[in-house]
Design a protein around this motif. Structure first.
Motif, mmCIF file in Angstrom:
data_model
loop_
_atom_site.group_PDB
_atom_site.id
_atom_site.type_symbol
_atom_site.label_atom_id
_atom_site.label_comp_id
_atom_site.label_asym_id
_atom_site.label_seq_id
_atom_site.Cartn_x
_atom_site.Cartn_y
_atom_site.Cartn_z
ATOM 1 N N ASP A 333 31.875 10.067 29.590
ATOM 2 C CA ASP A 333 30.546 10.161 30.318
ATOM 3 C C ASP A 333 30.129 11.594 29.904
ATOM 4 O O ASP A 333 30.965 12.466 29.023
ATOM 5 C CB ASP A 333 30.331 10.320 31.649
ATOM 6 C CG ASP A 333 28.582 10.744 32.620
ATOM 7 O OD1 ASP A 333 28.922 8.986 33.159
ATOM 8 O OD2 ASP A 333 28.358 11.589 32.361
ATOM 9 N N SER A 334 28.959 12.461 30.170
ATOM 10 C CA SER A 334 28.330 13.082 29.395
ATOM 11 C C SER A 334 28.733 14.569 30.884
ATOM 12 O O SER A 334 28.451 16.032 29.937
ATOM 13 C CB SER A 334 27.331 13.578 28.978
ATOM 14 O OG SER A 334 26.153 13.273 29.867
ATOM 15 N N ASP A 335 28.858 14.672 31.570
ATOM 16 C CA ASP A 335 28.749 14.837 32.872
ATOM 17 C C ASP A 335 30.591 15.959 32.768
ATOM 18 O O ASP A 335 31.359 14.969 32.887
ATOM 19 C CB ASP A 335 28.471 15.020 34.230
ATOM 20 C CG ASP A 335 28.490 15.469 34.769
ATOM 21 O OD1 ASP A 335 28.884 16.285 35.574
ATOM 22 O OD2 ASP A 335 27.772 15.516 36.039
ATOM 23 N N PRO A 336 30.436 17.145 32.321
ATOM 24 C CA PRO A 336 31.903 17.550 32.568
ATOM 25 C C PRO A 336 32.375 17.784 34.232
ATOM 26 O O PRO A 336 33.037 17.097 34.205
ATOM 27 C CB PRO A 336 32.105 18.821 32.288
ATOM 28 C CG PRO A 336 30.273 18.888 31.179
ATOM 29 C CD PRO A 336 29.818 18.159 32.148
ATOM 30 N N ALA A 337 31.751 17.559 34.961
ATOM 31 C CA ALA A 337 32.182 17.170 36.274
ATOM 32 C C ALA A 337 32.171 15.619 37.226
ATOM 33 O O ALA A 337 33.438 15.627 37.349
ATOM 34 C CB ALA A 337 30.685 17.374 37.371
ATOM 35 N N VAL A 338 31.903 15.095 36.385
ATOM 36 C CA VAL A 338 32.899 13.830 36.860
ATOM 37 C C VAL A 338 33.765 12.902 36.054
ATOM 38 O O VAL A 338 34.778 12.075 36.764
ATOM 39 C CB VAL A 338 30.989 12.459 36.641
ATOM 40 C CG1 VAL A 338 29.792 12.475 37.530
ATOM 41 C CG2 VAL A 338 30.755 12.197 35.131
ATOM 42 N N VAL A 339 33.649 13.913 34.753
ATOM 43 C CA VAL A 339 34.685 13.298 34.144
ATOM 44 C C VAL A 339 35.636 13.901 34.318
ATOM 45 O O VAL A 339 37.023 13.635 34.605
ATOM 46 C CB VAL A 339 34.754 14.188 32.614
ATOM 47 C CG1 VAL A 339 35.954 12.800 31.484
ATOM 48 C CG2 VAL A 339 33.775 13.165 31.864
ATOM 49 N N GLU A 340 35.896 15.478 35.040
ATOM 50 C CA GLU A 340 37.336 16.032 35.538
ATOM 51 C C GLU A 340 37.470 14.891 36.929
ATOM 52 O O GLU A 340 38.482 15.173 37.019
ATOM 53 C CB GLU A 340 36.648 16.754 35.898
ATOM 54 C CG GLU A 340 37.830 17.794 36.408
ATOM 55 C CD GLU A 340 39.017 18.847 35.455
ATOM 56 O OE1 GLU A 340 38.413 18.575 34.609
ATOM 57 O OE2 GLU A 340 39.496 18.428 35.861
ATOM 58 N N ARG A 341 36.513 14.403 37.873
ATOM 59 C CA ARG A 341 37.108 14.045 38.879
ATOM 60 C C ARG A 341 36.994 12.479 38.574
ATOM 61 O O ARG A 341 38.487 12.323 38.976
ATOM 62 C CB ARG A 341 35.739 13.575 39.827
ATOM 63 C CG ARG A 341 34.893 14.586 40.461
ATOM 64 C CD ARG A 341 33.671 14.427 41.277
ATOM 65 N NE ARG A 341 32.985 16.022 41.706
ATOM 66 C CZ ARG A 341 32.406 16.089 42.772
ATOM 67 N NH1 ARG A 341 32.241 14.563 43.459
ATOM 68 N NH2 ARG A 341 32.198 17.153 42.913
ATOM 69 N N THR A 342 37.165 11.797 37.558
ATOM 70 C CA THR A 342 37.437 10.789 37.411
ATOM 71 C C THR A 342 38.956 10.728 36.923
ATOM 72 O O THR A 342 39.634 10.008 37.239
ATOM 73 C CB THR A 342 36.809 10.203 36.567
ATOM 74 O OG1 THR A 342 35.377 10.290 36.154
ATOM 75 C CG2 THR A 342 37.088 8.754 35.702
ATOM 76 N N TYR A 343 39.413 12.243 35.867
ATOM 77 C CA TYR A 343 40.173 12.412 35.744
ATOM 78 C C TYR A 343 41.367 12.078 37.205
ATOM 79 O O TYR A 343 42.819 12.019 36.924
ATOM 80 C CB TYR A 343 40.585 13.566 34.546
ATOM 81 C CG TYR A 343 41.926 13.555 34.309
ATOM 82 C CD1 TYR A 343 42.703 12.971 33.198
ATOM 83 C CD2 TYR A 343 42.755 15.135 34.436
ATOM 84 C CE1 TYR A 343 44.021 13.343 33.214
ATOM 85 C CE2 TYR A 343 43.781 14.851 33.854
ATOM 86 C CZ TYR A 343 44.753 14.490 33.354
ATOM 87 O OH TYR A 343 45.693 14.691 32.139
ATOM 88 N N ARG A 344 40.654 13.194 37.563
ATOM 89 C CA ARG A 344 41.689 13.865 38.704
ATOM 90 C C ARG A 344 42.588 11.982 39.711
ATOM 91 O O ARG A 344 43.085 12.544 40.315
ATOM 92 C CB ARG A 344 41.059 15.045 40.052
ATOM 93 C CG ARG A 344 41.055 15.951 39.052
ATOM 94 C CD ARG A 344 40.572 17.232 39.641
ATOM 95 N NE ARG A 344 41.111 18.303 39.324
ATOM 96 C CZ ARG A 344 40.112 19.211 39.212
ATOM 97 N NH1 ARG A 344 39.715 19.345 40.743
ATOM 98 N NH2 ARG A 344 39.559 20.520 39.283
ATOM 99 N N GLU A 345 41.432 11.364 39.434
ATOM 100 C CA GLU A 345 41.538 10.211 40.280
ATOM 101 C C GLU A 345 43.032 9.039 39.751
ATOM 102 O O GLU A 345 43.829 8.557 40.514
ATOM 103 C CB GLU A 345 40.469 9.646 40.851
ATOM 104 C CG GLU A 345 39.833 10.836 42.219
ATOM 105 C CD GLU A 345 37.970 9.954 42.423
ATOM 106 O OE1 GLU A 345 37.732 10.247 42.550
ATOM 107 O OE2 GLU A 345 37.827 8.771 41.772
ATOM 108 N N ALA A 346 42.880 9.152 38.502
ATOM 109 C CA ALA A 346 42.821 8.273 37.573
ATOM 110 C C ALA A 346 43.777 8.608 37.258
ATOM 111 O O ALA A 346 45.193 7.827 36.295
ATOM 112 C CB ALA A 346 41.643 7.587 36.662
#
Lengths: 477, 70
Positions: A333-346
């Motif tokens: 994804d190109s949105d740093p916020a969603v990538v950060e959230r996904t990384y924290r969850e994953a």
């Protein structure tokens, strides 16, 4: 034996290189580095690092597999599912990579060794965690010498993290332009005062950058007893008129201080347009969303892929339909916020790797001869590409013609699940309302015509109540 | 703006490390000393100490002659 193909990104290392033979990746250790490589094992450092998950494990390979005559050993590192680059990492991934590098350095010092480089490209995200991949980066610690990888660590980790944390998280993309690390003077000039005055940042970034500028020129070094050296090399001992020593206490203090500086930097993802997409938007009713999940899961099971790339993955809701089935899945994804959230969850999930990639401007080939770091497409193809609620964004917002879009998806994956969003969809109507041309080709007929040239359509499923449709496709030979 | 592309930056980094060596060494010594005091007061002894860290006043490196000394 087939011919060995040297991996283009591996030429800088004087100790060896990575090559491919018969579809497997090997690392050759050259004779001149044999002693240092043996000490990695005999000191117990290899076991300590691999047991803590700090270093990618390898196994010895038969010496006859060597690519050249001056091989000391050949090793076969554990295979990575995907090679990612720092400019594709979110803040949290970059920070974890920095801390892994420092912990590996601390362990190495405890075993009488040190990292001779601290490149962010030597870290990969493997099985849900960052890990050092270069077994040849360790060398015996030479008493009295400073850390030769210090500047590289600051440029590859501390500088990007500080500007991402203190100024704007999107500035991590500067790393694409500065593949040898973000210059410290540039990073310092971008920092707001409140970040600049943090002790660790001020010391290792601001003051360090000033010192580089003041003492970097060759003439200024010898007079002070620390001679000039080659790129990243240690000071030359014989050139020091009055030799200074860098004590182990100072070395330990340096690594601890860097660790505190990195640990003190943070970035919390704000609520962005995309991070609340499925919760807020009224594109799908609950039934359509549930049906979409069922259809995507059915397509994944029907195709049995070993790898899935979810393009425009958002927070990875659909990526997990694959990763939860044990399939290695990239959530791009190109949105740093969603990538950060996904990384924290994953974090720690061995099958899900979120990365910061804009499909409209995917990672290019960069570095020497544009081949040192691969393009996104060169790292594929995936067995299955998911392009869910993506085509209308690329076709209308980014003006990508549908036939080009189909062509690129066919390069990225053997099969594709593509969501068609019709013109009367509320999202499309909103997009078209702000555009000054009519996008006449953006019709279902135009979509099918463009994709049928590249793909064979294996199945289609409508999403009730939304007017949208999911297509399963297989690329034409 | 100063353009630094032609300068050998690692040399400046090596010198900088020597310049801050004293500060870093004192910082480690102080932390080790504080830990030693704390352990003595709480009766933890060396149980909680890291194997990588020296006792106050001693270095893990037997050849260590102090930070930044000529």
């Amino acid at each position: 034996l087939s011919d060995a193909r040297v991996v283009p990104g591996s030429f800088r290392d004087p100790a060896g290189f990575v090559f491919e033979r018969d579809g497997k990746l090997y690392r050759q250790v050259d004779r001149g580095f044999g002693d240092a490589f043996d000490r990695l094992t005999t000191t117990g450092l290899y076991d300590a690092l691999t047991s803590e998950g700090l270093l990618l494990p390898h196994r010895e390979a038969p010496p006859e597999l060597a690519a050249t005559g001056d091989a000391y050993r050949v090793i076969e590192p554990e295979r990575l599912a995907f090679v990612s680059y720092p400019y594709e990492w979110c803040f949290g991934q970059w920070k974890d990579a920095a801390l892994v590098t420092l912990r590996a350095q601390a362990r190495a010092m405890g075993h009488g060794m040190t990292l001779r480089d601290a490149s962010a490209f030597n870290v990969q995200l493997h099985r849900g965690r960052p890990v050092l991949i270069d077994s040849l980066s360790f060398e015996p610690l030479r008493e009295g010498e400073p850390w030769r990888a210090y500047a590289q660590f600051c440029q590859h980790f501390l500088a990007p993290l500080a500007i991402m944390s203190g100024r704007d998280v999107r500035l991590g993309q500067l790393f694409r332009a500065h593949v040898d690390g973000i210059p410290l003077d540039l990073a310092a000039s971008l920092l707001p005062r409140r970040t600049k005055v943090r002790p660790g940042v001020w010391l290792h970034l601001v003051a360090h950058g000033r010192s580089q500028a003041r003492h970097g020129a060759a003439g200024g070094t010898e007079a002070r007893g620390a001679p000039p050296n080659g790129a990243g090399g240690p000071p030359r001992e014989d050139a020091a008129p009055r030799r200074r020593r860098f004590s182990m206490n100072a070395f330990r203090g340096l690594v601890q201080s860097l660790e505190r500086a990195v640990a003190g930097l943070s970035w919390d993802p704000p609520r962005s347009v995309w991070s609340g997409y499925y919760g807020d938007c009224h594109t799908y009713g609950e039934e359509a969303l549930r049906r979409k999940e069922e259809v995507v899961a059915g397509f994944v099971e029907a195709t049995g892929p070993r790898s899935v790339w979810d393009l425009g993955a958002n927070t990875g809701r659909f990526s997990r339909l694959a990763s939860d089935r044990g399939i290695f899945t990239l959530a791009l994804d190109s949105d740093p916020a969603v990538v950060e959230r996904t990384y924290r969850e994953a974090r720690g999930d061995p099958h899900l790797l979120p990365l910061l990639v804009d499909v409209a401007n995917p990672s290019p080939g960069i570095g020497w001869a544009n081949r040192e770091r691969m393009t996104l497409a060169e790292r594929g193809p995936a067995d299955l590409v998911l392009a869910l609620a993506l085509v209308h964004h690329l076709a209308i917002r980014n003006d990508v013609p549908l036939d080009r879009l189909a062509g690129y998806l066919a390069r990225l994956g053997e099969r594709a699940v593509v969501e068609w969003v019709p013109r009367d969809d509320s999202q499309v109507r909103q997009m078209l309302s702000t555009r000054d041309h009519a996008f006449d080709r953006y019709t279902e007929e135009g979509f099918l015509e463009a994709f049928a040239r590249r793909f064979e359509i294996l199945g289609r499923e409508p999403l009730p109540g939304s007017g949208r449709e999911l297509f399963l496709m297989r690329r034409r030979p | 703006m100063r353009l630094l592309a032609y300068i050998d930056l690692p040399s400046g980094s090596a010198i900088f490390q020597f310049l801050i060596a004293g500060l870093l060494g004192v910082s480690v010594a102080f932390r080790s000393f504080w830990r030693w005091i704390w352990d003595a007061l709480t009766g933890r002894g060396r149980r909680g100490a890291s194997a990588d860290e020296p006792k106050p006043g001693e270095s893990a490196d037997p050849t260590d002659r102090g930070a930044g000394k000529g």
